[in-house]
Design a protein around this motif. Structure first.
Motif, PDB file in Angstrom:
ATOM      1  N   GLN A 282     -79.308 -19.651  16.578  1.00  0.00           N
ATOM      2  CA  GLN A 282     -79.044 -18.541  15.659  1.00  0.00           C
ATOM      3  C   GLN A 282     -77.553 -18.388  15.379  1.00  0.00           C
ATOM      4  OE1 GLN A 282     -81.167 -16.887  13.799  1.00  0.00           O
ATOM      5  NE2 GLN A 282     -79.569 -15.652  12.865  1.00  0.00           N
TER       6      GLN A 282
ATOM      7  N   TRP B 172     -79.245 -11.957   8.258  1.00  0.00           N
ATOM      8  CA  TRP B 172     -80.003 -11.556   7.062  1.00  0.00           C
ATOM      9  C   TRP B 172     -79.099 -10.793   6.093  1.00  0.00           C
ATOM     10  CZ3 TRP B 172     -81.205  -6.814   4.884  1.00  0.00           C
ATOM     11  CH2 TRP B 172     -82.172  -6.825   3.877  1.00  0.00           C
TER      12      TRP B 172
ATOM     13  N   ASP C 262     -80.490  -9.687  18.374  1.00  0.00           N
ATOM     14  CA  ASP C 262     -80.766  -8.810  17.247  1.00  0.00           C
ATOM     15  C   ASP C 262     -79.583  -8.745  16.282  1.00  0.00           C
ATOM     16  OD1 ASP C 262     -82.154  -6.526  15.828  1.00  0.00           O
ATOM     17  OD2 ASP C 262     -80.342  -5.526  16.537  1.00  0.00           O
TER      18      ASP C 262
ATOM     19  N   PRO D 190     -84.127 -17.544  10.071  1.00  0.00           N
ATOM     20  CA  PRO D 190     -83.552 -17.365  11.402  1.00  0.00           C
ATOM     21  C   PRO D 190     -84.261 -18.202  12.462  1.00  0.00           C
ATOM     22  CG  PRO D 190     -84.906 -15.477  10.846  1.00  0.00           C
ATOM     23  CD  PRO D 190     -84.843 -16.348   9.620  1.00  0.00           C
TER      24      PRO D 190
ATOM     25  N   LEU E  95     -89.761 -11.561   9.811  1.00  0.00           N
ATOM     26  CA  LEU E  95     -88.382 -11.226   9.455  1.00  0.00           C
ATOM     27  C   LEU E  95     -88.340  -9.905   8.688  1.00  0.00           C
ATOM     28  CD1 LEU E  95     -85.369 -11.786   9.338  1.00  0.00           C
ATOM     29  CD2 LEU E  95     -85.790 -13.238   7.326  1.00  0.00           C
TER      30      LEU E  95
ATOM     31  N   LEU F 226     -85.412 -14.396  16.563  1.00  0.00           N
ATOM     32  CA  LEU F 226     -86.157 -13.428  15.756  1.00  0.00           C
ATOM     33  C   LEU F 226     -87.179 -12.688  16.609  1.00  0.00           C
ATOM     34  CD1 LEU F 226     -86.892 -12.128  13.050  1.00  0.00           C
ATOM     35  CD2 LEU F 226     -88.349 -14.131  12.582  1.00  0.00           C
ATOM     36  N   ASP F 227     -87.898 -13.402  17.464  1.00  0.00           N
ATOM     37  CA  ASP F 227     -88.863 -12.747  18.361  1.00  0.00           C
ATOM     38  C   ASP F 227     -88.169 -11.736  19.272  1.00  0.00           C
ATOM     39  OD1 ASP F 227     -91.081 -14.071  17.361  1.00  0.00           O
ATOM     40  OD2 ASP F 227     -91.109 -15.601  18.942  1.00  0.00           O
TER      41      ASP F 227
ATOM     42  N   VAL G 177     -79.461 -11.980  14.308  1.00  0.00           N
ATOM     43  CA  VAL G 177     -80.570 -12.123  13.357  1.00  0.00           C
ATOM     44  C   VAL G 177     -80.390 -11.174  12.176  1.00  0.00           C
ATOM     45  CG1 VAL G 177     -83.051 -11.704  13.039  1.00  0.00           C
ATOM     46  CG2 VAL G 177     -82.248 -13.017  15.009  1.00  0.00           C
TER      47      VAL G 177
ATOM     48  N   THR H  39     -88.898  -7.069  11.073  1.00  0.00           N
ATOM     49  CA  THR H  39     -87.715  -6.881  11.918  1.00  0.00           C
ATOM     50  C   THR H  39     -86.623  -6.164  11.141  1.00  0.00           C
ATOM     51  OG1 THR H  39     -88.295  -8.869  13.167  1.00  0.00           O
ATOM     52  CG2 THR H  39     -86.014  -8.094  13.344  1.00  0.00           C
TER      53      THR H  39
ATOM     54  N   HIS I 255     -87.102  -8.687  17.182  1.00  0.00           N
ATOM     55  CA  HIS I 255     -88.253  -7.862  16.822  1.00  0.00           C
ATOM     56  C   HIS I 255     -88.741  -7.060  18.027  1.00  0.00           C
ATOM     57  CE1 HIS I 255     -92.553  -6.998  15.981  1.00  0.00           C
ATOM     58  NE2 HIS I 255     -92.029  -6.646  14.817  1.00  0.00           N
TER      59      HIS I 255
END
Length: 195
Positions: free
Chosen positions: A9, A127, A120, A139, A178, A144-145, A123, A181, A148
């Motif tokens: 990332q 964005w 976070d 991402p 995404l 991303l997991d 990510v 999130t 989220h």
């Protein structure tokens, strides 16, 4: 506790930043009050802070809250930002970073939570940067997991008032992860420049 390799990332964010033309620096972003220049300054600042949080090097970089500060970029940002992102990812590869307690943004928190917050930040701000500059964005799935999961837990915590960074924006349950999130971060997944 689940650890995440933040390297993929961090590289995505570095590539997005590298592609930003100087004339785009004054453009608006999904972050209220932040131009692209301010957003990149924030990413640089948080990369240093979370690198030091991972190392448990608690000093000025981890002490201050970013609230109320509109960051800016120095002339060497194109070299400094990718270096800081690499160092951030490298610091979180140490299993010790995910243990014990640390501090970031002036807040003392468990190492595992700090690592999830770092994921976070990468990510969501990735964005933000992609949206503001019209770049495609895909991402890293593990980051991303983690993002989220962190944001969902915060949104479901009645003491937080609906979100970690502000009230969540409703997003259909079947929307891509995404978008869900981004909505949990208090942003509209449909945000476009000039809209």
């Amino acid at each position: 506790m689940t650890t995440v390799d933040l390297g993929p990332q961090a590289r995505i964010v570095a590539r997005l930043a590298e592609a930003v033309a100087d004339e785009r620096l004054p453009d608006a972003t999904p972050c209220p009050g932040y131009t692209v220049r301010n957003l990149l300054g924030h990413v640089l600042m948080l990369s240093v802070a979370f690198r030091d949080a991972a190392r448990k090097d608690l000093g000025p970089t981890t002490a201050g809250s970013p609230d109320g500060v509109v960051p800016d970029l120095g002339p060497g940002w194109r070299e400094e930002l990718p270096k800081a992102l690499d160092e951030l990812a490298d610091a979180w590869r140490d299993p010790a970073a995910w243990t014990g307690t640390t501090r970031a943004g002036g807040v003392v928190l468990p190492g595992g939570v700090a690592g999830a917050v770092a994921a976070d930040e990468l990510v969501v701000h990735g964005w933000d940067l992609a949206r503001a500059t019209g770049q495609p964005y895909d991402p890293d799935p593990a980051a991303l997991d983690a993002a989220h999961g962190l944001l969902l837990a915060a949104a479901e915590d009645p003491e937080r008032g609906g979100g970690l960074f502000g009230p969540a924006v409703p997003v259909p349950a079947g929307a891509p992860l995404l978008d869900r999130t981004v909505g949990l971060s208090g942003r509209d997944p449909g945000w476009r420049p000039g809209a």
